[in-house]
Design an enzyme around this catalytic site. Structure first.
Site, short mmCIF file in Angstrom:
data_model
loop_
_atom_site.label_atom_id
_atom_site.label_comp_id
_atom_site.label_asym_id
_atom_site.label_seq_id
_atom_site.Cartn_x
_atom_site.Cartn_y
_atom_site.Cartn_z
N GLU A 47 0.83 -1.21 0.00
CA GLU A 47 0.00 0.00 0.00
C GLU A 47 0.86 1.25 0.00
O GLU A 47 1.84 1.34 0.76
CB GLU A 47 -0.89 -0.02 1.24
CG GLU A 47 -1.63 1.25 1.56
CD GLU A 47 -2.77 1.52 0.60
OE1 GLU A 47 -2.53 2.28 -0.36
OE2 GLU A 47 -3.88 1.00 0.83
N HIS A 52 -0.88 4.51 -0.20
CA HIS A 52 -1.75 5.57 0.32
C HIS A 52 -1.60 6.89 -0.44
O HIS A 52 -1.81 7.97 0.12
CB HIS A 52 -1.49 5.80 1.82
CG HIS A 52 -2.17 4.79 2.69
ND1 HIS A 52 -1.48 4.05 3.64
CD2 HIS A 52 -3.46 4.38 2.77
CE1 HIS A 52 -2.32 3.23 4.25
NE2 HIS A 52 -3.53 3.41 3.75
N GLU A 78 -0.18 -0.36 -4.50
CA GLU A 78 -1.45 0.35 -4.48
C GLU A 78 -1.27 1.84 -4.25
O GLU A 78 -0.55 2.25 -3.35
CB GLU A 78 -2.34 -0.24 -3.38
CG GLU A 78 -3.70 0.41 -3.27
CD GLU A 78 -4.60 -0.33 -2.30
OE1 GLU A 78 -5.47 0.32 -1.69
OE2 GLU A 78 -4.45 -1.57 -2.13
N GLU A 112 -9.68 3.85 -5.07
CA GLU A 112 -10.52 4.08 -3.89
C GLU A 112 -10.89 5.54 -3.75
O GLU A 112 -11.87 5.87 -3.08
CB GLU A 112 -9.82 3.60 -2.62
CG GLU A 112 -8.61 4.42 -2.21
CD GLU A 112 -7.89 3.82 -1.01
OE1 GLU A 112 -7.92 4.46 0.05
OE2 GLU A 112 -7.31 2.74 -1.16
N HIS A 152 -12.01 -1.58 -2.82
CA HIS A 152 -11.56 -1.08 -1.52
C HIS A 152 -12.66 -1.40 -0.51
O HIS A 152 -13.83 -1.09 -0.73
CB HIS A 152 -11.35 0.43 -1.65
CG HIS A 152 -10.87 1.12 -0.43
ND1 HIS A 152 -11.63 2.04 0.27
CD2 HIS A 152 -9.68 1.06 0.23
CE1 HIS A 152 -10.94 2.52 1.28
NE2 HIS A 152 -9.75 1.94 1.29
#
Length: 386
Positions: free
Chosen positions: A189, A191, A215, A241, A291
């Site tokens: 991830e 973010h 991600e 997301e 998500h």
């Protein structure tokens, strides 16, 4: 049948606050939805109150009509606040329709393609700080049956990452990979925190650990920049997301910006909008992996979506949750050998305990991602809920 009321429940759940919606009708059939919008709960509650003005007195069976008119009449289209409010309301309407007909929502959207879906864990790393603690937590999650693990190993780095920060992240990933072996899927991830050169550098460094994807390596605001990262990365790129509605995903797909699309059923417009996004992705042969780190109603909604989506790839779920999650709804999840089974109860297959919801009122929380508190995601008394 007519809508008589729209109730909103904001429920503290440690890392954020769940936002649940319940729509009541004059025939006694009610529906639930979730609009959990991390750290902007009061804004989304206000948006739902605006939608309530439109909904009272309407026929809840006319889902497409109401969705279109609520989206149209907002004038300032899109964005996380409006789309999260719409998502929750739309889920409520599907729930009402499924219950009124005595069938699960997936029957109304084409029926089951999947009886069960593979699950990867988020939140399994709660409280970990050292590579050894991450490794131990990873082994525990895999013993529970998870086929994959996702986490952000990058501390509080933002835009750029120093050699020391990157080396610390790589040591953490190596510890987890060594602990769980080659057959467990790892998801790294980002973010949305890095600039283009930093994201490319990280993607090249993590390649040897064979993650399924990297991600949100960069912020979601510039898809052309995401394309730059994707073109220079041998690790697949996932995201979505923080894209809202099929219109945003059309651009992402046309630009070939993502290898996996990750809309959130609580933010991207609801069940049918996400089903449309999945169909668009399917035409590009792009897997759909939504998500899904929020509450029980969002998870129930996502499972109904998973059932009828041919290109559904993987389900995200939190490994554990606050102790009161089990009292919040009548959630009945069946998790076996890394797969979550699709429930067949009418509607979304879940009911909200409103009395319990009132026992855990809103508590303000701040974003953890740039403070060094990323793993402070669960309280010490956290429990498995399935």
């Amino acid at each position: 049948m007519r809508i008589t009321d729209v109730e909103i429940y904001t429920v503290f759940c440690y890392r954020t606050n769940w936002v649940f919606v319940k729509i009541l009708t004059d025939e006694g059939v009610s529906g639930v939805g979730e609009a959990t919008l991390e750290y902007k709960e009061q804004a989304v509650v206000g948006a739902i109150e605006h939608l309530k003005q439109y909904l009272i007195g309407k026929d809840p069976t006319q889902i497409e009509l109401h969705y279109h008119q609520m989206y149209r009449d907002a004038y300032w289209r899109g964005g996380p606040v409006l789309m999260s409010a719409l998502s929750a309301v739309e889920a409520c309407l599907w729930d009402i329709n499924g219950k009124a007909l005595g069938v699960p929502v997936h029957r109304l959207l084409g029926g089951k393609y999947h009886d069960k879906v593979k699950v990867y864990a988020n939140g399994w790393f709660a409280g970990a700080s050292s590579p050894e603690q991450f490794a131990s937590a990873a082994q525990r999650a895999v013993k529970r049956g998870f086929k994959g693990l996702k986490w952000d190993p990058f501390g509080k780095a933002y835009m750029t990452i120093s050699n020391e920060e990157l080396e610390k992240a790589l040591v953490c990933i190596d510890a987890v990979r060594s602990a769980v072996g080659p057959d467990v899927d790892l998801f790294i991830e980002g973010h949305g925190r890095f600039n283009v050169p930093s994201a490319i550098r990280i993607a090249r460094e993590i390649e040897s650990f064979k993650p399924v994807w990297f991600e949100e390596p960069i912020p979601p605001d510039n898809l052309d920049a995401m394309v730059q990262v994707k073109m220079k990365s041998n690790v697949a790129i996932a995201g979505g997301e923080r894209l809202y509605s099929r219109h945003a995903f059309r651009e992402a797909l046309e630009k070939r910006a993502l290898d996996f699309v990750q809309p959130d059923v609580s933010h991207a417009g609801g069940l049918l909008e996400c089903r449309k996004i999945a169909s668009m992705a399917e035409s590009y042969y792009i897997p759909f992996a939504p998500h899904n780190p929020s509450g029980p109603i969002a998870n129930a909604t996502t499972l109904q979506l998973a059932a009828c989506t041919p290109n559904f790839f993987y389900l995200e779920i939190m490994e554990t949750d606050v102790t009161w999650r089990q009292q919040m709804t009548d959630e009945q999840l069946v998790f076996e050998d890394g797969y979550m089974h699709i429930p067949d109860r009418p509607g979304l297959g879940i009911e909200l305990n409103t009395e319990e919801a009132r026992k855990h009122p809103y508590v303000p929380k701040d974003l953890r991602h740039y403070t060094g508190a990323l793993t402070d995601i669960r309280p010490p008394e956290t429990l498995p809920y399935f």
